[in-house]
Design a protein around this motif. Structure first.
Motif, PDB file in Angstrom:
ATOM      1  N   PHE A  84      -8.720   4.864  -2.218  1.00 34.41           N
ATOM      2  CA  PHE A  84      -9.155   3.473  -2.142  1.00 34.41           C
ATOM      3  C   PHE A  84      -8.619   2.784  -0.881  1.00 34.41           C
ATOM      4  CE2 PHE A  84      -9.906   4.935  -6.347  1.00 34.41           C
ATOM      5  CZ  PHE A  84     -11.175   4.434  -6.593  1.00 34.41           C
ATOM      6  N   HIS A  85      -8.896   3.431   0.215  1.00 29.74           N
ATOM      7  CA  HIS A  85      -8.627   2.909   1.567  1.00 29.74           C
ATOM      8  C   HIS A  85      -9.905   3.270   2.326  1.00 29.74           C
ATOM      9  CE1 HIS A  85      -5.659   2.801   5.230  1.00 29.74           C
ATOM     10  NE2 HIS A  85      -6.899   2.895   5.719  1.00 29.74           N
ATOM     11  N   TYR A  86     -10.590   2.261   2.847  1.00 27.84           N
ATOM     12  CA  TYR A  86     -11.894   2.475   3.477  1.00 27.84           C
ATOM     13  C   TYR A  86     -11.894   3.725   4.366  1.00 27.84           C
ATOM     14  CZ  TYR A  86     -16.004   1.719   6.342  1.00 27.84           C
ATOM     15  OH  TYR A  86     -17.204   1.879   6.968  1.00 27.84           O
ATOM     16  N   HIS A  92      -5.615  -0.248   9.456  1.00 26.79           N
ATOM     17  CA  HIS A  92      -5.299  -1.310   8.496  1.00 26.79           C
ATOM     18  C   HIS A  92      -5.864  -0.914   7.132  1.00 26.79           C
ATOM     19  CE1 HIS A  92      -4.395  -5.464   7.356  1.00 26.79           C
ATOM     20  NE2 HIS A  92      -5.493  -5.387   6.608  1.00 26.79           N
ATOM     21  N   HIS A  93      -5.152  -1.229   6.068  1.00 31.14           N
ATOM     22  CA  HIS A  93      -5.623  -0.871   4.729  1.00 31.14           C
ATOM     23  C   HIS A  93      -6.676  -1.871   4.235  1.00 31.14           C
ATOM     24  CE1 HIS A  93      -5.181   0.871   0.615  1.00 31.14           C
ATOM     25  NE2 HIS A  93      -5.646  -0.329   0.299  1.00 31.14           N
ATOM     26  N   TYR A  94      -7.930  -1.442   4.241  1.00 29.12           N
ATOM     27  CA  TYR A  94      -9.004  -2.177   3.554  1.00 29.12           C
ATOM     28  C   TYR A  94      -9.435  -1.277   2.421  1.00 29.12           C
ATOM     29  CZ  TYR A  94      -9.493  -4.382   8.174  1.00 29.12           C
ATOM     30  OH  TYR A  94      -9.265  -5.015   9.365  1.00 29.12           O
ATOM     31  N   MET A 127       0.844  -1.193   0.000  1.00 30.71           N
ATOM     32  CA  MET A 127       0.000   0.000   0.000  1.00 30.71           C
ATOM     33  C   MET A 127       0.889   1.256   0.000  1.00 30.71           C
ATOM     34  SD  MET A 127      -2.482  -1.675  -0.344  1.00 30.71           S
ATOM     35  CE  MET A 127      -2.610  -3.452  -0.248  1.00 30.71           C
ATOM     36  N   ASP A 128       1.956   1.168  -0.779  1.00 32.46           N
ATOM     37  CA  ASP A 128       2.987   2.215  -0.788  1.00 32.46           C
ATOM     38  C   ASP A 128       2.460   3.566  -1.253  1.00 32.46           C
ATOM     39  OD1 ASP A 128       4.665   0.271   0.021  1.00 32.46           O
ATOM     40  OD2 ASP A 128       5.658  -0.013  -1.922  1.00 32.46           O
ATOM     41  N   HIS A 129       1.432   3.536  -2.141  1.00 28.67           N
ATOM     42  CA  HIS A 129       0.980   4.802  -2.725  1.00 28.67           C
ATOM     43  C   HIS A 129      -0.300   5.325  -2.098  1.00 28.67           C
ATOM     44  CE1 HIS A 129       4.164   4.281  -5.568  1.00 28.67           C
ATOM     45  NE2 HIS A 129       3.684   3.106  -5.919  1.00 28.67           N
ATOM     46  N   CYS A 130      -0.750   4.680  -1.020  1.00 31.20           N
ATOM     47  CA  CYS A 130      -2.022   5.069  -0.397  1.00 31.20           C
ATOM     48  C   CYS A 130      -1.797   6.269   0.530  1.00 31.20           C
ATOM     49  CB  CYS A 130      -2.593   3.877   0.359  1.00 31.20           C
ATOM     50  SG  CYS A 130      -4.034   4.302   1.336  1.00 31.20           S
ATOM     51  N   ILE A 131      -2.517   7.370   0.257  1.00 26.48           N
ATOM     52  CA  ILE A 131      -2.272   8.569   1.077  1.00 26.48           C
ATOM     53  C   ILE A 131      -2.707   8.367   2.532  1.00 26.48           C
ATOM     54  CG2 ILE A 131      -2.162  10.401  -0.670  1.00 26.48           C
ATOM     55  CD1 ILE A 131      -5.061  11.006  -0.135  1.00 26.48           C
ATOM     56  N   TYR A 132      -3.758   7.593   2.742  1.00 27.43           N
ATOM     57  CA  TYR A 132      -4.180   7.383   4.133  1.00 27.43           C
ATOM     58  C   TYR A 132      -3.174   6.506   4.877  1.00 27.43           C
ATOM     59  CZ  TYR A 132      -8.823   9.235   2.864  1.00 27.43           C
ATOM     60  OH  TYR A 132      -9.874  10.008   2.432  1.00 27.43           O
ATOM     61  N   CYS A 133      -2.618   5.489   4.198  1.00 22.80           N
ATOM     62  CA  CYS A 133      -1.579   4.679   4.857  1.00 22.80           C
ATOM     63  C   CYS A 133      -0.401   5.576   5.223  1.00 22.80           C
ATOM     64  CB  CYS A 133      -1.123   3.530   3.951  1.00 22.80           C
ATOM     65  SG  CYS A 133      -2.263   2.123   3.944  1.00 22.80           S
ATOM     66  N   LYS A 134      -0.087   6.512   4.335  1.00 25.64           N
ATOM     67  CA  LYS A 134       1.028   7.436   4.632  1.00 25.64           C
ATOM     68  C   LYS A 134       0.691   8.323   5.829  1.00 25.64           C
ATOM     69  CE  LYS A 134       3.378   7.532   0.254  1.00 25.64           C
ATOM     70  NZ  LYS A 134       3.428   8.028  -1.088  1.00 25.64           N
TER      71      LYS A 134
HETATM   72 ZN    ZN Z   1      -4.126   2.564   2.731  1.00 29.72          ZN
END
Ligand code: ZN
Ligand code: AMP
Length: 137
Positions: free
Chosen positions: A96-98, A45-47, A1-8
């Motif tokens: 695309f992260h819940y 967690h990335h969903y 999930m390297d490009h997910c802004i919310y994960c960042k």
């Molecule tokens: Zn994410």
């Protein structure tokens, strides 16, 4: 999930206006809000979306959202609140992260959440109902 802004955001690699967090969820201000106080509830967690959440997470996120929604209502004195959650591009999901949106609403505000209602026939409604009902377990 390297490009997910919310994960960042969750990893602290991007800044956020964090309202509150616990071990599993984070509540942050949306930086392009519909109204001031528009809040995003994000699982750590990335969903990707609703269909990826388990039963436990689903219950927990509702409880967490309700807690934050109560605080928003109390502090902002809003007259109402939209709680919405987009799944898939067709439904307007852009990250695309819940996540759940909590949107404070005010009498006479100009936010447009509306849709143009269809005028289905009774037969169309009945066919749709039967299709859905028969799949419920
Ligand atoms: Zn994410
Ligand atoms: P959705 O269209 O349901 O996927 O919603 C994505 C939301 O994320 C939008 O309302 C954006 O304004 C919001 N958003 C995008 N980037 C950020 C960010 N860095 N911090 C906070 N909110 C963001």
């Amino acid at each position: 999930m390297d490009h997910c802004i919310y994960c960042k955001i969750i990893k602290g690699e991007l800044p956020s206006y964090t309202i509150y967090e616990d071990d599993n969820f984070k509540a942050i201000l949306d930086i392009f809000p519909s109204s001031l106080g528009h809040t995003l509830i994000i699982p750590k967690h990335h969903y990707q979306g609703l269909f990826d959440l388990g039963e436990k997470e689903s219950k927990e996120i509702i409880n967490f959202s309700k807690k934050i929604a109560g605080v928003l209502k109390e502090v902002l004195g809003c007259d109402g609140m939209n709680i919405l959650q987009n799944n898939g591009q067709a439904a307007g999901q852009t990250v695309f992260h819940y996540h759940m949106h909590l949107i404070p609403r005010y009498e006479n505000d100009t936010i447009n959440m509306g849709w143009k209602p269809l005028e289905p026939t009774q037969e169309e409604l009945k066919l749709t109902l039967d299709k859905i009902k028969s799949a419920i377990k």
